[in-house]
Design a protein around this motif. Structure first.
Motif, PDB file in Angstrom:
ATOM      1  N   ARG A 223      -1.852 -34.357   7.353  1.00 38.21           N
ATOM      2  CA  ARG A 223      -1.064 -34.294   8.592  1.00 38.21           C
ATOM      3  C   ARG A 223      -2.044 -34.383   9.750  1.00 38.21           C
ATOM      4  O   ARG A 223      -2.331 -33.394  10.425  1.00 38.21           O
ATOM      5  CB  ARG A 223      -0.265 -32.997   8.658  1.00 38.21           C
ATOM      6  N   LEU A 224      -2.575 -35.549   9.962  1.00 42.33           N
ATOM      7  CA  LEU A 224      -3.621 -35.717  10.958  1.00 42.33           C
ATOM      8  C   LEU A 224      -3.041 -36.041  12.325  1.00 42.33           C
ATOM      9  O   LEU A 224      -2.139 -36.873  12.451  1.00 42.33           O
ATOM     10  CB  LEU A 224      -4.575 -36.844  10.530  1.00 42.33           C
ATOM     11  N   ASN A 225      -3.576 -35.375  13.338  1.00 40.52           N
ATOM     12  CA  ASN A 225      -3.219 -35.669  14.720  1.00 40.52           C
ATOM     13  C   ASN A 225      -4.335 -36.533  15.297  1.00 40.52           C
ATOM     14  O   ASN A 225      -5.277 -36.046  15.918  1.00 40.52           O
ATOM     15  CB  ASN A 225      -3.056 -34.367  15.505  1.00 40.52           C
ATOM     16  N   ILE A 226      -4.235 -37.841  15.057  1.00 40.75           N
ATOM     17  CA  ILE A 226      -5.315 -38.759  15.393  1.00 40.75           C
ATOM     18  C   ILE A 226      -5.245 -39.164  16.865  1.00 40.75           C
ATOM     19  O   ILE A 226      -4.264 -39.761  17.311  1.00 40.75           O
ATOM     20  CB  ILE A 226      -5.247 -40.028  14.507  1.00 40.75           C
ATOM     21  N   VAL A 227      -6.304 -38.828  17.598  1.00 34.32           N
ATOM     22  CA  VAL A 227      -6.424 -39.235  19.001  1.00 34.32           C
ATOM     23  C   VAL A 227      -7.900 -39.555  19.270  1.00 34.32           C
ATOM     24  O   VAL A 227      -8.783 -39.097  18.553  1.00 34.32           O
ATOM     25  CB  VAL A 227      -5.947 -38.125  19.967  1.00 34.32           C
ATOM     26  N   PRO A 228      -8.209 -40.350  20.312  1.00 36.86           N
ATOM     27  CA  PRO A 228      -9.614 -40.650  20.627  1.00 36.86           C
ATOM     28  C   PRO A 228     -10.382 -39.378  20.978  1.00 36.86           C
ATOM     29  O   PRO A 228      -9.918 -38.563  21.767  1.00 36.86           O
ATOM     30  CB  PRO A 228      -9.508 -41.598  21.835  1.00 36.86           C
ATOM     31  N   GLN A 229     -11.562 -39.233  20.377  1.00 36.63           N
ATOM     32  CA  GLN A 229     -12.390 -38.048  20.601  1.00 36.63           C
ATOM     33  C   GLN A 229     -13.836 -38.463  20.826  1.00 36.63           C
ATOM     34  O   GLN A 229     -14.314 -39.413  20.220  1.00 36.63           O
ATOM     35  CB  GLN A 229     -12.315 -37.090  19.403  1.00 36.63           C
ATOM     36  N   ASN A 230     -14.535 -37.701  21.679  1.00 31.53           N
ATOM     37  CA  ASN A 230     -15.948 -37.928  21.932  1.00 31.53           C
ATOM     38  C   ASN A 230     -16.765 -37.179  20.879  1.00 31.53           C
ATOM     39  O   ASN A 230     -16.727 -35.947  20.813  1.00 31.53           O
ATOM     40  CB  ASN A 230     -16.319 -37.450  23.336  1.00 31.53           C
ATOM     41  N   LEU A 231     -17.483 -37.924  20.048  1.00 33.39           N
ATOM     42  CA  LEU A 231     -18.220 -37.314  18.939  1.00 33.39           C
ATOM     43  C   LEU A 231     -19.249 -36.296  19.415  1.00 33.39           C
ATOM     44  O   LEU A 231     -19.334 -35.185  18.885  1.00 33.39           O
ATOM     45  CB  LEU A 231     -18.905 -38.406  18.107  1.00 33.39           C
ATOM     46  N   LYS A 232     -20.034 -36.652  20.422  1.00 37.56           N
ATOM     47  CA  LYS A 232     -21.093 -35.751  20.883  1.00 37.56           C
ATOM     48  C   LYS A 232     -20.519 -34.445  21.420  1.00 37.56           C
ATOM     49  O   LYS A 232     -21.095 -33.368  21.213  1.00 37.56           O
ATOM     50  CB  LYS A 232     -21.928 -36.444  21.955  1.00 37.56           C
ATOM     51  N   LEU A 264      -9.877 -39.433  15.697  1.00 35.07           N
ATOM     52  CA  LEU A 264     -10.035 -38.289  14.798  1.00 35.07           C
ATOM     53  C   LEU A 264      -8.941 -37.258  15.036  1.00 35.07           C
ATOM     54  O   LEU A 264      -8.306 -37.237  16.090  1.00 35.07           O
ATOM     55  CB  LEU A 264     -11.388 -37.601  15.040  1.00 35.07           C
ATOM     56  N   ASP A 265      -8.782 -36.385  14.046  1.00 32.72           N
ATOM     57  CA  ASP A 265      -8.071 -35.133  14.251  1.00 32.72           C
ATOM     58  C   ASP A 265      -9.144 -34.112  14.621  1.00 32.72           C
ATOM     59  O   ASP A 265      -9.920 -33.681  13.761  1.00 32.72           O
ATOM     60  CB  ASP A 265      -7.332 -34.725  12.981  1.00 32.72           C
ATOM     61  N   LYS A 266      -9.223 -33.741  15.890  1.00 29.94           N
ATOM     62  CA  LYS A 266     -10.335 -32.927  16.374  1.00 29.94           C
ATOM     63  C   LYS A 266     -10.455 -31.601  15.629  1.00 29.94           C
ATOM     64  O   LYS A 266     -11.554 -31.203  15.222  1.00 29.94           O
ATOM     65  CB  LYS A 266     -10.192 -32.665  17.874  1.00 29.94           C
ATOM     66  N   SER A 267      -9.349 -30.885  15.454  1.00 27.96           N
ATOM     67  CA  SER A 267      -9.425 -29.553  14.840  1.00 27.96           C
ATOM     68  C   SER A 267      -9.942 -29.641  13.404  1.00 27.96           C
ATOM     69  O   SER A 267     -10.709 -28.779  12.962  1.00 27.96           O
ATOM     70  CB  SER A 267      -8.056 -28.876  14.869  1.00 27.96           C
ATOM     71  N   GLN A 268      -9.542 -30.699  12.695  1.00 35.43           N
ATOM     72  CA  GLN A 268      -9.995 -30.822  11.306  1.00 35.43           C
ATOM     73  C   GLN A 268     -11.453 -31.252  11.225  1.00 35.43           C
ATOM     74  O   GLN A 268     -12.234 -30.702  10.442  1.00 35.43           O
ATOM     75  CB  GLN A 268      -9.102 -31.809  10.553  1.00 35.43           C
TER      76      GLN A 268
END
Length: 369
Positions: A223-232, A264-268
């Protein structure tokens, strides 16, 4: 034309980006047909997910396809009068295709049946093409092994999910009941000694409940909440949470200066970094160094977390991602299992190896799209 098939290393094993085994065999077959005088390539391989052998047939461009009768003859394997050694390129005569040259390189044997690449050409193959055929067979063999390992690992995790789903609610109900009674006793008891014992019971129930939450998170479906995320930013936030212990152990954390945006799903993914960076901190000696770096490729990103601790023993290397196996005192043995599942859910991969000098390296591959 050359088909580019990329790999990442895991000690002496290759870790490709995850694509279907059928697609992977198709790419190899297509690549071989680009070379003259090859007319046709057949690949017979064991598909572990279907539990049976499958066939890929590719014809070179501008070359006529074989008739159904000729294909049936090739599939009958009546022309194969012996069992070649692994990766040996061997020529065969085709009674029903006398104007063609046939070469076979065995990938492996499953259930006493050969897996192989068969090349059919209008002229004899030169040494360079024989070497190319051998290389393709070895590469396919490695990929089939890795694909099987991933399949079995996912099967184990699915079984774990099923068990946890059944047991989780029952355990929570019992813990909640114990917690309520312990809390009530703590409020009603006047004796300080017994009151303290009731409080300890309640605190341990809360700890068990937290552990159970961690265990059950391993059994959640995708159950992924996929949104653009900054890796660093994700990595920096994780490191910030560990600042007290980093300061206490006088550790130096080195993070790549570049960054990129990933879906990504940030929390996961944060949970993955919490586990991997937490392990690196735990096993690092005082005044040690931890390096968190990444390389950005066209289709994927390779992230590495390196420490200069004692490294991973050969026994641990075999079991490190197994559920309930832990090298840390008081660990649940589920952190790395959960981390691997999350990365797999993101269509990536996670593996461990030892650094050339000292310490452990955990590598993550994630797709950029």
């Amino acid at each position: 034309m050359v088909v580019n098939i990329s790999f990442q290393k895991q000690e002496n094993r290759n870790l490709p980006s995850i694509i279907s085994i059928t697609r992977y065999c198709y790419l190899h077959g297509k690549q071989l047909t680009y070379h003259d005088p090859i007319c046709c390539v057949r690949i017979i391989y064991h598909n572990i997910s279907l539990e049976k052998n499958q066939e890929i047939v590719e014809f070179a461009e501008n070359k006529p396809a074989f008739s159904r009768q000729n294909l049936a003859y090739l599939r009958s394997e009546s022309w194969m009068n012996d069992f070649p050694h692994l990766f040996e390129v061997k020529g065969y005569q085709l009674a029903e295709l006398p104007n063609y040259y046939c070469y076979v390189c065995v990938i492996g044997y499953k259930n006493n049946k050969p897996e192989y690449i068969q090349v059919i050409a209008k002229e004899p193959l030169g040494q360079n093409l024989r070497n190319q055929l051998e290389y393709s067979a070895k590469t396919l063999n490695q990929y089939l092994e890795i694909y099987s390992e991933n399949f079995y690992q996912k099967s184990k995790i699915k079984l774990l999910e099923h068990i946890l789903h059944k047991a989780g609610h029952q355990l929570r109900q019992s813990l909640s009941l114990i917690g309520i009674y312990a809390h009530n006793l703590h409020l009603q008891l006047s004796d300080i000694h017994y009151k303290r014992q009731a409080k300890i019971i309640n605190e341990n129930v809360n700890k068990l409940d937290s552990s159970l939450t961690e265990i059950l998170s391993c059994g959640q479906g995708v159950r992924l909440n996929i949104v653009p995320q900054n890796l660093k930013e994700i990595v920096a936030e994780t490191v910030k949470n560990f600042q007290p212990i980093i300061y206490r152990k006088h550790l130096k954390i080195h993070i790549s200066q570049t960054s990129t945006i990933l879906l990504l799903d940030k929390s996961q993914i944060q949970q993955v970094f919490d586990n991997l960076i937490g392990n690196a901190i735990h096993f690092s000696p005082d005044f040690g160094n931890i390096v968190i770096s990444w390389q950005i490729f066209q289709q994927e990103i390779l992230i590495k977390i390196c420490d200069d601790g004692p490294g991973i023993s050969s026994e641990d290397m075999q079991k490190i991602f197994n559920p309930f196996y832990s090298r840390r005192d008081g660990g649940t043995g589920l952190g790395l299992t959960i981390a691997k599942k999350i990365v797999l859910d993101h269509s990536g991969n996670l593996w461990a190896e030892n650094a050339p000098q000292a310490g452990a390296v955990f590598s993550i591959i994630l797709p950029r799209k």
